[in-house]
Scaffold this motif. Structure first.
Motif: not given
Lengths: 109, 116
Positions: B28, B73-77, B30
């Motif tokens: 994970t 960018d946590n949405a894009k890891n 994020s």
């Protein structure tokens, strides 16, 4: 900035023997000290953290000791695949910088 | 399993710019602090930059003098390093590394060469 000094620069040891690598910090880092192994062309691999805790999957022949300013990585019963450069690193400082020692090159005779 | 894969390195002229990326998988993203660490040819390891899990806190090595910017960018890891005003002494393999107390996973690195 905390300066980390490793000794010796190069160590040559026969298979099956023990290797002792030293790391000294310019001021206390408590037990916030890690050791990494790096083989040619590869990324460093975490061996030890918290001065003496082996990382996941690290063989028991690797052990770390020390606290404050003096630390030791001991590799017992050396194997040919242990030939590598070993780095110590302190992570006591907050905020960073995190600092590394200059490395000890371990050669297996 | 945890994987970190860097990209974006290459040959750039002095004064030029480059953006490195690090794609994370197997954990994970994020939840973790991330860092960039570099290694000049034949030299030791040098910490470059840190970013908190949310991206709100960032730190840099003093030697960079404001030329580099870390982001994520946590949405894009994904983790990034924008490098501007590059100098010959920035030539190195750049590694991204996950931080859990210390650097527990590293990517394979991407080589940046600054030369005319």
């Amino acid at each position: 900035e905390i300066v980390m000094t490793q000794s010796p620069a190069t160590l040559s040891v026969s298979p099956g023997e023990r290797a002792t690598l030293s790391c000294r910090a310019s001021q206390s880092v408590s037990s916030n000290l890690a050791w990494y192994q790096q083989k040619p062309g590869q990324a460093p691999r975490l061996l030890i953290y918290g001065a003496s805790t082996r990382a996941t999957g690290i063989p028991a022949r690797f052990s770390g000791s020390g606290s404050g300013t003096e630390f030791t990585l001991t590799i017992s019963s050396l194997q040919s695949e242990d030939s590598a450069v070993y780095y110590c690193q302190q992570y006591n400082t907050w905020p960073p910088p995190i600092t590394f020692g200059q490395g000890t090159r371990l050669e297996i005779k | 399993q945890v994987q970190l894969v860097e990209s974006g390195g290459g040959l750039v002229k002095p004064g030029g710019s480059l953006r490195l990326s690090c794609a994370a998988s197997g954990f994970t993203f994020s939840d973790y602090y991330m860092n960039w660490i570099r290694q000049a040819p034949g030299k030791g390891l040098e910490w470059v930059s840190y970013i908190s899990s949310s991206g709100t806190t960032r730190y840099y090595a003093d030697s960079l003098k404001g030329r580099f910017t870390i982001s994520r960018d946590n949405a894009k890891n994904s983790l990034y390093l924008q490098m501007n005003s590059l100098r010959a002494e920035d030539t190195a393999v750049y590694y991204c590394a996950r931080e859990k107390d210390t650097f527990d996973y590293w990517g394979q690195g991407t080589l940046v060469t600054v030369s005319s």
